[in-house]
Design a protein around this motif. Sequence first.
Motif, PDB file in Angstrom:
ATOM      1  N   VAL A  25       0.848  -1.082   0.016  1.00 37.83           N
ATOM      2  CA  VAL A  25       0.162  -0.003   0.180  1.00 37.83           C
ATOM      3  C   VAL A  25       0.903   1.433   0.075  1.00 37.83           C
ATOM      4  O   VAL A  25       0.415   2.145  -0.597  1.00 37.83           O
ATOM      5  CB  VAL A  25      -0.861  -0.123   1.057  1.00 37.83           C
ATOM      6  CG1 VAL A  25      -1.868   1.234   1.287  1.00 37.83           C
ATOM      7  CG2 VAL A  25      -1.898  -1.342   0.974  1.00 37.83           C
ATOM      8  N   THR A  61      -8.765  -1.663  -1.360  1.00 41.44           N
ATOM      9  CA  THR A  61      -7.491  -0.839  -1.253  1.00 41.44           C
ATOM     10  C   THR A  61      -7.482   0.111  -0.126  1.00 41.44           C
ATOM     11  O   THR A  61      -6.525   0.772   0.285  1.00 41.44           O
ATOM     12  CB  THR A  61      -7.202  -0.264  -2.770  1.00 41.44           C
ATOM     13  OG1 THR A  61      -8.168   0.725  -2.778  1.00 41.44           O
ATOM     14  CG2 THR A  61      -6.997  -1.245  -3.709  1.00 41.44           C
ATOM     15  N   LYS A  64      -7.019   3.870  -1.129  1.00 38.01           N
ATOM     16  CA  LYS A  64      -6.043   4.065  -1.782  1.00 38.01           C
ATOM     17  C   LYS A  64      -5.975   4.359  -3.248  1.00 38.01           C
ATOM     18  O   LYS A  64      -5.443   4.850  -4.062  1.00 38.01           O
ATOM     19  CB  LYS A  64      -4.903   3.013  -1.430  1.00 38.01           C
ATOM     20  CG  LYS A  64      -4.384   3.102  -0.179  1.00 38.01           C
ATOM     21  CD  LYS A  64      -3.692   4.611   0.397  1.00 38.01           C
ATOM     22  CE  LYS A  64      -3.379   4.235   1.748  1.00 38.01           C
ATOM     23  NZ  LYS A  64      -2.554   5.685   2.250  1.00 38.01           N
ATOM     24  N   TYR A 260      -2.767  -4.132  -7.422  1.00 40.35           N
ATOM     25  CA  TYR A 260      -3.797  -3.375  -7.722  1.00 40.35           C
ATOM     26  C   TYR A 260      -4.272  -3.891  -9.190  1.00 40.35           C
ATOM     27  O   TYR A 260      -5.528  -3.955  -9.246  1.00 40.35           O
ATOM     28  CB  TYR A 260      -3.551  -1.885  -8.149  1.00 40.35           C
ATOM     29  CG  TYR A 260      -3.372  -0.982  -6.809  1.00 40.35           C
ATOM     30  CD1 TYR A 260      -3.205  -2.013  -5.552  1.00 40.35           C
ATOM     31  CD2 TYR A 260      -3.481   0.330  -6.833  1.00 40.35           C
ATOM     32  CE1 TYR A 260      -3.446  -1.298  -4.363  1.00 40.35           C
ATOM     33  CE2 TYR A 260      -3.525   0.845  -5.534  1.00 40.35           C
ATOM     34  CZ  TYR A 260      -3.531   0.152  -4.204  1.00 40.35           C
ATOM     35  OH  TYR A 260      -3.329   0.884  -3.010  1.00 40.35           O
TER      36      TYR A 260
END
Length: 360
Positions: A25, A61, A64, A260
Motif C-alpha cells: 500500500v 485498497t 488508496k 492493484y
Amino acid sequence: MERRKFLKNAGLAGIIAAGTAPAIVGAQQAIRWRLASSFPKSLETLFGGAETFAKNVTEATGGKFTVSVHAAGELVPAFGVVDALQQDTIECAHTAPYYFFGKDETFALDCAIPFGMNARQMAGWMHEGNGMKLLREFYAQFNIVNFMMGNSGAQMGGWYRKEIKSVADLNGLKIRIGGFAGRVISKLGAVPQNIPAGEIYQALEKGTVDAAEWIGPYDDLRLGLHKVAKNYYYPAWWEGSTQFSLLVNAKAFNGLSKEYQSIVRQAASDAHIEVLARYDARNPTSLKQLIAEGAKLQRLPKDVMDAAFKASREVYAELNSKNPAWKKVYADYSRFLADAYQWQGIAEGSFDQYMAAQKL
C-alpha cells in the motif's frame, strides 16, 4: 462470490505477493480513476455493475485506489467511450463492445452476435477457451485491456407497434436494435437505428422508430417501453446473451502495481457475476408485471428466425473475406460454439425443455 470473501481474497493477494500488506500500500501512490458508463443511472442492473466494481476496488485498497462512476453523457456520450479511452480522457469504461462495430466488427465478438453464444458458453470461451487471449490481442491495437463485467443472459426480441406475422412485415420497419445486429436485420428489409438506452422511450413514443429492443423484462419495465408499444416478441436471435465489458486504458492499467491489477480483475469478476444474477432474479416477476399491464407476449414466426439465420451466415462470410481480425477471432468462436451446443443440447437443453413444460 460473496463481497466479504472478495475483499478477503483481494487483500491476501497483496500479502502473499509482498509479505506484508502495508509495504504494498505504501509503495502504490493514491490513484483516482474515472469510469465512463454507456448506460443511464436509471438502469441499476448495468450502471450498478460499474458501481459495484468501483466499491470493490475502494474497499479492497482501503481507499488508496478509487474509481468515480459517471453515467452516459456526463463525461462522454454513450458511444464515445472508446475514443475517450484512446485519447486518455478517461481511465476506464463500462460498455457493450458491439456499439463500436463501426470501427471494427471484431468488437462484437466481445459482446454478442446474431445466433451466437449464450452466457455460459461465452464464459467458457473467455475463461477456458481462446476468447480472452484473442480479444486481448485485438484490443491491444486500441491501447485497451478488456475484462468481462456483466452479462444479460438471453434477451427479448423487443417491442413493436404492429404485429410481426411473417418476415415480410420487417420490410421498411424502423427498429432500434443494438450494434452489430443491424447488419443482419437490414438484409431482411428493416431499417436499424442505434440509439442509447436513455433515448429509446422517446424515439418509440414519437414514432422515430416503429419498434425497439433493449434487454429484457426488468430493464424494459423500468424504461416504460410497454407504454408506447404493446407487442412483446421473443427471442432476440441477435442476443443469445450480451456480454458487457470493462475496458481499461492500457497505459493506466500497466501503471498499476501487480496487486492493484489483481484487484481490478477480481473486482470486475465480482461485478460480472452480480449483473447476470440480477437479471436472472428480476426478469421473471417483471415479465409477469408487464403482461398484467397489457403487454402481448408473442414468439417471432419461424420464417423470421430462418431468414435471419440465413442472413447472419451471409454477413459472416462477407466479413471473413474482408476483415482479417474478424476472421481470426470468429474462426475460434464458431468452433467453440458448435461444440458447446452439441453438448448443451443433450443435457441442459433437454432438461430445461422438460422443466419448462411442467407445472411448478
